[in-house]
Scaffold this motif. Structure first.
Motif, PDB file in Angstrom:
ATOM      1  N   ARG A 120      37.964 -45.461  -5.693  1.00  0.00           N
ATOM      2  CA  ARG A 120      37.812 -45.844  -4.289  1.00  0.00           C
ATOM      3  C   ARG A 120      39.039 -46.613  -3.778  1.00  0.00           C
ATOM      4  NH1 ARG A 120      31.721 -47.967  -3.845  1.00  0.00           N
ATOM      5  NH2 ARG A 120      32.177 -47.875  -1.621  1.00  0.00           N
ATOM      6  N   GLU A 121      39.125 -46.687  -2.443  1.00  0.00           N
ATOM      7  CA  GLU A 121      40.274 -47.341  -1.801  1.00  0.00           C
ATOM      8  C   GLU A 121      39.977 -48.823  -1.633  1.00  0.00           C
ATOM      9  OE1 GLU A 121      43.110 -45.875  -0.920  1.00  0.00           O
ATOM     10  OE2 GLU A 121      42.430 -43.864  -1.508  1.00  0.00           O
ATOM     11  N   ILE A 122      40.870 -49.657  -2.136  1.00  0.00           N
ATOM     12  CA  ILE A 122      40.700 -51.108  -2.034  1.00  0.00           C
ATOM     13  C   ILE A 122      41.893 -51.697  -1.291  1.00  0.00           C
ATOM     14  CG2 ILE A 122      40.563 -53.259  -3.379  1.00  0.00           C
ATOM     15  CD1 ILE A 122      39.424 -51.352  -5.678  1.00  0.00           C
ATOM     16  N   THR A 123      41.619 -52.567  -0.329  1.00  0.00           N
ATOM     17  CA  THR A 123      42.695 -53.328   0.311  1.00  0.00           C
ATOM     18  C   THR A 123      42.487 -54.796  -0.008  1.00  0.00           C
ATOM     19  OG1 THR A 123      42.769 -51.738   2.116  1.00  0.00           O
ATOM     20  CG2 THR A 123      43.880 -53.841   2.485  1.00  0.00           C
ATOM     21  N   THR A 124      43.518 -55.421  -0.592  1.00  0.00           N
ATOM     22  CA  THR A 124      43.474 -56.873  -0.817  1.00  0.00           C
ATOM     23  C   THR A 124      44.419 -57.508   0.184  1.00  0.00           C
ATOM     24  OG1 THR A 124      45.330 -56.976  -2.349  1.00  0.00           O
ATOM     25  CG2 THR A 124      43.185 -56.432  -3.303  1.00  0.00           C
ATOM     26  N   ILE A 125      44.464 -58.830   0.194  1.00  0.00           N
ATOM     27  CA  ILE A 125      45.327 -59.537   1.151  1.00  0.00           C
ATOM     28  C   ILE A 125      46.797 -59.128   0.958  1.00  0.00           C
ATOM     29  CG2 ILE A 125      45.595 -61.612  -0.328  1.00  0.00           C
ATOM     30  CD1 ILE A 125      45.307 -61.513   3.541  1.00  0.00           C
ATOM     31  N   GLU A 126      47.162 -58.768  -0.283  1.00  0.00           N
ATOM     32  CA  GLU A 126      48.556 -58.374  -0.537  1.00  0.00           C
ATOM     33  C   GLU A 126      48.922 -57.074   0.188  1.00  0.00           C
ATOM     34  OE1 GLU A 126      46.413 -59.348  -2.877  1.00  0.00           O
ATOM     35  OE2 GLU A 126      47.358 -60.846  -4.175  1.00  0.00           O
ATOM     36  N   GLY A 127      47.900 -56.319   0.612  1.00  0.00           N
ATOM     37  CA  GLY A 127      48.171 -55.029   1.254  1.00  0.00           C
ATOM     38  C   GLY A 127      48.123 -55.093   2.770  1.00  0.00           C
ATOM     39  N   VAL A 128      47.970 -56.290   3.326  1.00  0.00           N
ATOM     40  CA  VAL A 128      47.826 -56.386   4.788  1.00  0.00           C
ATOM     41  C   VAL A 128      49.196 -56.363   5.480  1.00  0.00           C
ATOM     42  CG1 VAL A 128      46.984 -57.816   6.690  1.00  0.00           C
ATOM     43  CG2 VAL A 128      45.590 -57.537   4.635  1.00  0.00           C
ATOM     44  N   ALA A 129      50.166 -57.105   4.938  1.00  0.00           N
ATOM     45  CA  ALA A 129      51.520 -57.039   5.492  1.00  0.00           C
ATOM     46  C   ALA A 129      52.132 -55.688   5.120  1.00  0.00           C
ATOM     47  CB  ALA A 129      52.371 -58.169   4.929  1.00  0.00           C
ATOM     48  N   GLU A 130      52.893 -55.099   6.055  1.00  0.00           N
ATOM     49  CA  GLU A 130      53.528 -53.813   5.733  1.00  0.00           C
ATOM     50  C   GLU A 130      55.039 -53.924   5.845  1.00  0.00           C
ATOM     51  OE1 GLU A 130      51.969 -50.065   7.261  1.00  0.00           O
ATOM     52  OE2 GLU A 130      50.016 -51.062   7.424  1.00  0.00           O
ATOM     53  N   ASN A 131      55.724 -53.345   4.872  1.00  0.00           N
ATOM     54  CA  ASN A 131      57.189 -53.375   4.827  1.00  0.00           C
ATOM     55  C   ASN A 131      57.753 -54.776   5.043  1.00  0.00           C
ATOM     56  OD1 ASN A 131      57.019 -50.542   4.597  1.00  0.00           O
ATOM     57  ND2 ASN A 131      56.914 -50.373   6.833  1.00  0.00           N
ATOM     58  N   GLY A 132      57.122 -55.750   4.421  1.00  0.00           N
ATOM     59  CA  GLY A 132      57.631 -57.114   4.512  1.00  0.00           C
ATOM     60  C   GLY A 132      57.342 -57.799   5.831  1.00  0.00           C
ATOM     61  N   ARG A 133      56.661 -57.139   6.737  1.00  0.00           N
ATOM     62  CA  ARG A 133      56.312 -57.765   8.024  1.00  0.00           C
ATOM     63  C   ARG A 133      54.840 -58.144   8.020  1.00  0.00           C
ATOM     64  NH1 ARG A 133      59.096 -57.091  12.945  1.00  0.00           N
ATOM     65  NH2 ARG A 133      57.082 -57.086  13.980  1.00  0.00           N
ATOM     66  N   LEU A 134      54.571 -59.396   8.388  1.00  0.00           N
ATOM     67  CA  LEU A 134      53.175 -59.833   8.450  1.00  0.00           C
ATOM     68  C   LEU A 134      52.421 -59.022   9.497  1.00  0.00           C
ATOM     69  CD1 LEU A 134      53.405 -63.746   8.307  1.00  0.00           C
ATOM     70  CD2 LEU A 134      52.849 -62.160   6.451  1.00  0.00           C
ATOM     71  N   ASP A 135      51.148 -58.829   9.248  1.00  0.00           N
ATOM     72  CA  ASP A 135      50.273 -58.197  10.221  1.00  0.00           C
ATOM     73  C   ASP A 135      50.099 -59.148  11.413  1.00  0.00           C
ATOM     74  OD1 ASP A 135      48.095 -55.860  10.377  1.00  0.00           O
ATOM     75  OD2 ASP A 135      47.175 -57.693  11.173  1.00  0.00           O
TER      76      ASP A 135
END
Lengths: 288, 171
Positions: free
Chosen positions: B82-97
């Motif tokens: 299954r697909e899991i998103t943790t806090i480490e996966g929220v920022a993309e390409n070094g840019r905060l969400d």
């Protein structure tokens, strides 16, 4: 927190799950959403030798309309019930009961089947399902049986599920009722067990009640239907005094316990008020 | 069914694949391994916090197939595939969400322990409902307990994100 070791099984079909359960007997526990089973394992209340996961049984996650009834798969999550367009349209009272159940995180994991099989008197879904005259389907290696959900509970946290059985579906028959509702009082608005709760369904014609069901949570050692209070309403013209009287009778028939969530006396008082309010809401607003 | 491997001491482990933040990780876990622990200890993703470990506090919140769940009440093997998103996966390409930027700008972080779970619950809400009411925001984060009681700033930060304002009104 430690989770005791166990042998893990993940059958691919209901038939395979039943065969495994038949073979393992009381050494196995069924795992659905896990919010009760893993909690119990962590606090040392449960240490099964075998855990039989139902995660592959996707056919038990469906909520569907059939001629004459609505069928809810036992693995439907609380949020599935809350978000189901079908249930919102037909039995919003049930959708909202699922919503009051717990936090969003728990509502995404916990299942309606688990909420029923767990058998605790504070469970939010059994009262409204019984008010809607739901029945349940239980499947085992020996076959299948159906029973009214009302008959499933007896004694404190005791149910009539037999060893080797899986609760597969909940069936809500098409209603003669015109309204239903579930009112719960918890110590917080979110994530709190019911201090007391009342589910009702009513069949209104003109200004008269032709049928009514009143089912209470956290008001007795088991989910409690109060038929005396129901009888006091049938065939009578609706007014506030009549509904207040039914609330009084419901409170009288309840036998809540003292606990950290509320005293018996306080809960009885809640039952009286919630029953009266739930009846009024179901009469005025339908299945809301 | 995940492949089972029994070692020389007779301990059975399962080879499972967790799709975490877009990366497929194949890990060997015992049946009783809890998802929080596997994320933290085997994948070194320590942004997911452990609080009550009983599904009350929400500090272990991750997104499972896009939906917030308490990872302390999930067996790792149940999350196989299954697909899991943790806090480490929220920022993309070094840019905060945007939600992270907004929480910083609104001083919505105090001790920080609830923050990863808060961000994930808020993120799931905004994905599903880009224009939530205050009531909807409060409901969405009601399974995430903040004992610094910084809820007011957190709610403001989420609402501001939805409205495309990443800085507080009064600045």
């Amino acid at each position: 927190m430690y989770v005791p070791d166990f042998e893990y099984h993940a059958p691919k079909s209901v038939a395979e799950a039943c065969a495994i359960l038949a073979e393992l007997g009381d050494r196995a526990t069924v795992l659905a959403g896990g919010t009760d089973v893993l909690h119990k394992m962590k606090v040392g209340k449960l240490a099964p030798e075998h855990l039989v996961s139902l995660k592959h049984l996707d056919e038990l996650r469906e909520i569907r309309e059939e001629p004459g009834r609505v069928v809810i798969g036992a693995l439907a999550s609380h949020n599935q019930i809350y978000n189901s367009r079908l249930l919102q349209r037909r039995y919003l009272s049930l959708s909202m009961a699922a919503h009051t159940m717990a936090s969003n995180q728990i509502c995404n994991l916990g299942t309606v089947g688990g909420n029923i099989v767990n058998g605790v008197p504070s469970a939010d879904l059994p009262p409204i399902l019984i008010a809607l005259n739901a029945s349940i389907r239980l499947t085992s290696a020996e076959g299948e049986r159906t029973m009214p959900l009302e008959d499933f509970f007896h004694g404190s946290a005791q149910t009539r599920i037999k060893q080797g059985e899986i609760l597969t579906e909940i069936v809500i028959p098409d209603q003669a009722t015109t309204g239903s509702t579930y009112l719960k009082f918890g110590l917080r608005r979110s994530g709190a067990l019911a201090v007391a709760a009342a589910a009702v369904s009513v069949q209104v014609a003109g200004d008269t009640l032709h049928g009514v069901r009143i089912v209470l949570a956290s008001a007795a050692p088991t989910v409690l239907r109060v038929t005396g209070a129901e009888r006091s309403l049938v065939g009578r013209r609706i007014d506030d005094d009549l509904l207040a009287e039914a609330g009084y009778l419901a409170a009288k028939a309840s036998s809540p316990r003292d606990s950290i969530r509320g005293s018996a006396e306080y809960r009885r008082n809640l039952v009286e008020v919630l029953t009266k309010r739930a009846l009024r809401k179901a009469i005025d607003e339908g299945h809301a | 069914m995940a492949q089972a491997i029994t070692d020389k001491d007779g301990v059975k482990r399962y080879l499972i694949t967790l799709n975490v933040n877009g990366d497929a990780h194949t890990v060997l876990v015992k049946g009783n391994a809890i998802l929080t622990n596997v994320l933290r200890e085997q994948l070194d993703l320590t942004g997911t916090k452990k609080g009550c470990e009983l599904g009350d506090c929400g500090s272990c919140t991750v997104l499972l197939d896009g939906k917030p769940v308490d990872s302390c009440l999930v067996l790792a093997i149940e999350a196989d595939g299954r697909e899991i998103t943790t806090i480490e996966g929220v920022a993309e390409n070094g840019r905060l969400d945007a939600i992270q930027e907004s929480m910083i700008n609104h001083a919505a972080v105090q001790c920080g322990y609830c923050t990863p779970g808060m961000v994930l619950s808020a993120k799931a809400l905004l994905t599903r409902n880009p224009n939530p009411s205050e009531q909807e925001v409060r409901e969405a984060i009601s399974g995430n307990l903040c004992r610094c009681t910084g809820y007011v700033h957190i709610v403001e930060a989420v609402l501001a994100t939805a409205q495309g304002r990443l800085t507080p009104d009064d600045h």
